[in-house]
Design a protein around this motif. Structure first.
Motif, PDB file in Angstrom:
ATOM      1  N   ASP A  26     -82.872  82.786  -6.378  1.00  0.00           N
ATOM      2  CA  ASP A  26     -83.272  84.106  -6.846  1.00  0.00           C
ATOM      3  C   ASP A  26     -83.950  84.849  -5.690  1.00  0.00           C
ATOM      4  OD1 ASP A  26     -83.828  86.319  -8.319  1.00  0.00           O
ATOM      5  OD2 ASP A  26     -85.109  85.346  -9.789  1.00  0.00           O
ATOM      6  N   TYR A  27     -83.164  85.636  -4.971  1.00  0.00           N
ATOM      7  CA  TYR A  27     -83.676  86.426  -3.853  1.00  0.00           C
ATOM      8  C   TYR A  27     -83.828  87.877  -4.279  1.00  0.00           C
ATOM      9  CZ  TYR A  27     -82.575  82.816  -0.307  1.00  0.00           C
ATOM     10  OH  TYR A  27     -82.513  81.684   0.460  1.00  0.00           O
ATOM     11  N   LYS A  28     -84.899  88.519  -3.810  1.00  0.00           N
ATOM     12  CA  LYS A  28     -85.073  89.959  -3.970  1.00  0.00           C
ATOM     13  C   LYS A  28     -85.463  90.532  -2.621  1.00  0.00           C
ATOM     14  CE  LYS A  28     -86.476  90.041  -8.856  1.00  0.00           C
ATOM     15  NZ  LYS A  28     -87.512  90.518  -9.812  1.00  0.00           N
ATOM     16  N   ASP A  30     -86.119  93.890  -0.088  1.00  0.00           N
ATOM     17  CA  ASP A  30     -86.471  95.305   0.049  1.00  0.00           C
ATOM     18  C   ASP A  30     -86.182  95.692   1.499  1.00  0.00           C
ATOM     19  OD1 ASP A  30     -87.591  97.804   0.227  1.00  0.00           O
ATOM     20  OD2 ASP A  30     -89.545  97.260  -0.573  1.00  0.00           O
ATOM     21  N   ASN A  39     -93.022  91.484  -5.262  1.00  0.00           N
ATOM     22  CA  ASN A  39     -92.143  90.320  -5.463  1.00  0.00           C
ATOM     23  C   ASN A  39     -90.836  90.411  -4.684  1.00  0.00           C
ATOM     24  OD1 ASN A  39     -93.989  89.123  -7.284  1.00  0.00           O
ATOM     25  ND2 ASN A  39     -93.129  90.315  -8.983  1.00  0.00           N
ATOM     26  N   TYR A  40     -90.752  91.327  -3.725  1.00  0.00           N
ATOM     27  CA  TYR A  40     -89.576  91.457  -2.885  1.00  0.00           C
ATOM     28  C   TYR A  40     -89.883  90.933  -1.476  1.00  0.00           C
ATOM     29  CZ  TYR A  40     -86.811  94.247  -6.174  1.00  0.00           C
ATOM     30  OH  TYR A  40     -86.079  94.675  -7.253  1.00  0.00           O
ATOM     31  N   LEU A  74     -89.434 100.475  -3.666  1.00  0.00           N
ATOM     32  CA  LEU A  74     -88.112  99.932  -3.355  1.00  0.00           C
ATOM     33  C   LEU A  74     -87.221 100.979  -2.709  1.00  0.00           C
ATOM     34  CD1 LEU A  74     -86.229  97.476  -3.512  1.00  0.00           C
ATOM     35  CD2 LEU A  74     -85.484  98.287  -5.756  1.00  0.00           C
ATOM     36  N   THR A  99     -77.051  92.463  -7.214  1.00  0.00           N
ATOM     37  CA  THR A  99     -77.450  93.809  -7.607  1.00  0.00           C
ATOM     38  C   THR A  99     -77.881  94.570  -6.359  1.00  0.00           C
ATOM     39  OG1 THR A  99     -78.176  93.073  -9.798  1.00  0.00           O
ATOM     40  CG2 THR A  99     -78.997  95.194  -9.024  1.00  0.00           C
ATOM     41  N   THR A 134     -77.834 101.822  -9.019  1.00  0.00           N
ATOM     42  CA  THR A 134     -77.889 100.363  -9.000  1.00  0.00           C
ATOM     43  C   THR A 134     -76.577  99.826  -9.538  1.00  0.00           C
ATOM     44  OG1 THR A 134     -80.293 100.322  -9.312  1.00  0.00           O
ATOM     45  CG2 THR A 134     -79.091  98.320  -9.865  1.00  0.00           C
ATOM     46  N   GLY A 180     -82.172  98.165  -1.681  1.00  0.00           N
ATOM     47  CA  GLY A 180     -82.552  96.885  -2.274  1.00  0.00           C
ATOM     48  C   GLY A 180     -81.350  96.015  -2.563  1.00  0.00           C
ATOM     49  N   GLU A 182     -80.537  92.141  -4.742  1.00  0.00           N
ATOM     50  CA  GLU A 182     -80.965  90.947  -5.463  1.00  0.00           C
ATOM     51  C   GLU A 182     -79.800  89.977  -5.575  1.00  0.00           C
ATOM     52  OE1 GLU A 182     -82.948  91.761  -9.155  1.00  0.00           O
ATOM     53  OE2 GLU A 182     -83.803  93.649  -8.398  1.00  0.00           O
ATOM     54  N   THR A 184     -78.900  86.368  -7.497  1.00  0.00           N
ATOM     55  CA  THR A 184     -79.353  85.408  -8.506  1.00  0.00           C
ATOM     56  C   THR A 184     -78.209  84.484  -8.905  1.00  0.00           C
ATOM     57  OG1 THR A 184     -80.892  87.055  -9.386  1.00  0.00           O
ATOM     58  CG2 THR A 184     -80.427  85.135 -10.763  1.00  0.00           C
TER      59      THR A 184
END
Length: 441
Positions: A26-28, A30, A39-40, A74, A99, A134, A180, A182, A184
């Motif tokens: 689970d990467y996020k 920015d 949390n990024y 973001l 995403t 997005t 951004g 994400e 997952t």
């Protein structure tokens, strides 16, 4: 000799492999030089993928970092480039929900996204100045491992393909503004496995392309396309290189297997070879083996070659193989997508001269080092692959397969006899090209 320590080491090794395969990812990210969203992970233009850095920009591609400011952390900063750039992250085998947040508060942008070996994921996503969108899509990541120490027997050319490395790579084209990203790992997707040859495989380099790398564009999340096809393969060599074993090892009940062979099978000249002999027997075996694990097989007839008769119509150069595939589908009560018929309609609609624009026909000096014209009547360019992917989607809808509900809502009604205009269809080319013809003809 005491085998217990060896057995223990082997068991532990297998356990570690299983844990790695099921590892949660689970990467996020920015992007840009401003303050980082909560949390990024911040990604700056100089963040480069390497052995020590497991995520970052790849293949020496460059981006510009921009800090626009604003309350939304973001979208307050981003990276941009008007040239293709790559971003990679090391991940284990599996399906991944991706995403992306695209846009720029001060300028317009347009983005096409490809994954791994030029799989089309997003096409021409346009944003106005101040607009952000997005988008979410699914990317399948595979490796060579099967079980009990067995691995897929890759060809030398596959060893350097992005499809077979240990990371997920995204290619951003046009004038991308990326804020951004994400990544997952997900376990709830229906996986559609593709078994086939050079007309199906994800072609790594321009100007070659196949329908298997374009069909990803037409599915929304819920479906993952796992393309295990390779150039030059027959049903026999696909199985002999343990690619069917690989699929059977990782497929789950409810997954699909699309099977398209014939171009190379017709060149086999053994005593038991032929459309109604080994080809038919092997096709039935693929169907039965996949059904044993609760999967849903689909037979796809071979794409027509571009070959026009004296009447100006596409002529069959595949002998009895399309007919044999149809007969197996009927006998085994398997869904059939008759790509052979649809591609003939496509070529006929384009005409003898215009149909060259669907295949690898290019004048000399179209690509670096190309001092001679390219003229290939079997292998597709991106436009041709895109149109044939639409034919496959049409076949899915016509056959009323369960996965039809995952086709993107804005997919137009498609008729192979009324293809898109090749002169108005646009494709942002990837940086790498090759003059080497794919195996098989």
């Amino acid at each position: 000799m005491n085998f217990k320590p060896i057995l223990l080491i082997t068991a532990l090794s297998n356990l570690l492999f299983d844990v790695s395969a099921q590892q949660k990812v689970d990467y996020k990210f920015d992007f840009g030089p401003g303050r980082v969203a909560k949390n990024y992970i911040q990604i700056l233009p100089e963040t480069t993928f390497s052995k020590n850095m497991k995520y970052g920009f790849d293949f020496d591609t460059k981006v510009e970092g921009i800090n626009r400011g604003g309350k939304n952390l973001l979208t307050a900063d981003l990276v941009r480039n008007n040239q293709p750039f790559y971003f990679s992250a090391a991940v284990p085998e599996g399906n991944y929900k991706i995403t992306v947040t695209l846009g720029d508060s001060k300028a317009a942008a347009v983005t096409t996204v490809k994954a791994e070996s030029r799989r089309l994921m997003l096409e021409d996503i346009k944003t106005k100045a101040g607009e952000f969108v997005t988008k979410t899509f699914i990317v399948n990541i595979k490796n060579r491992n099967i079980s009990d120490g067995k691995v897929v027997g890759l060809k030398p050319r596959e060893l350097t393909k992005l499809d077979w490395d240990n990371k997920l790579t995204l290619e951003f084209d046009h004038q991308t503004a990326l804020a951004g990203l994400e990544i997952t790992k997900v376990e709830d997707q229906i996986t559609v496995f593709l078994a086939g040859n050079s007309t199906v495989v994800n072609q790594e380099n321009e100007p070659w392309a196949s329908w298997g790398q374009m069909i990803t564009r037409f599915f929304k999340p819920g479906i993952a396309i796992a393309n295990h096809a390779e150039s030059g393969l027959t049903l026999g060599s696909f199985q002999g290189s343990r690619r069917l074993d690989k699929i059977l090892n990782i497929a789950k009940p409810g997954d699909y297997l699309f099977i398209e062979f014939g171009h190379n099978d017709q060149k086999e000249k053994g005593e038991n070879d032929g459309a109604y002999k080994s080809y038919t027997e092997r096709l039935k075996n693929f169907v039965s083996e996949f059904r044993k694990i609760g999967g849903i097989p689909v037979i796809v007839t071979s794409t027509s070659r571009r070959s026009f008769g004296t009447d100006g119509k596409t002529q069959n150069t595949l002998g009895d193989f399309p007919d044999a595939a149809r007969k197996v589908a009927a006998a085994e009560n398997v869904a059939l997508i008759d790509l052979n018929v649809m591609t003939a309609k496509l070529y006929d609609a384009l005409g003898e001269e215009q149909s060259k624009k669907a295949l690898v026909h290019y004048a000399a000096n179209s690509y670096p080092g190309q001092d001679k014209p390219l003229a290939d009547n079997t292998h597709f360019n991106p436009y041709g692959a895109y149109e044939i992917a639409k034919c496959v989607i049409l076949g899915i809808k016509t056959s009323r397969l369960g996965i039809a509900k995952y086709i993107i809502s804005d997919f137009p009604n498609f008729d192979p006899s009324k293809p898109d205009d090749p002169m108005s269809w646009k494709w942002p080319e990837s940086p790498n090209s090759s003059l080497i013809k794919p195996d098989g003809n």
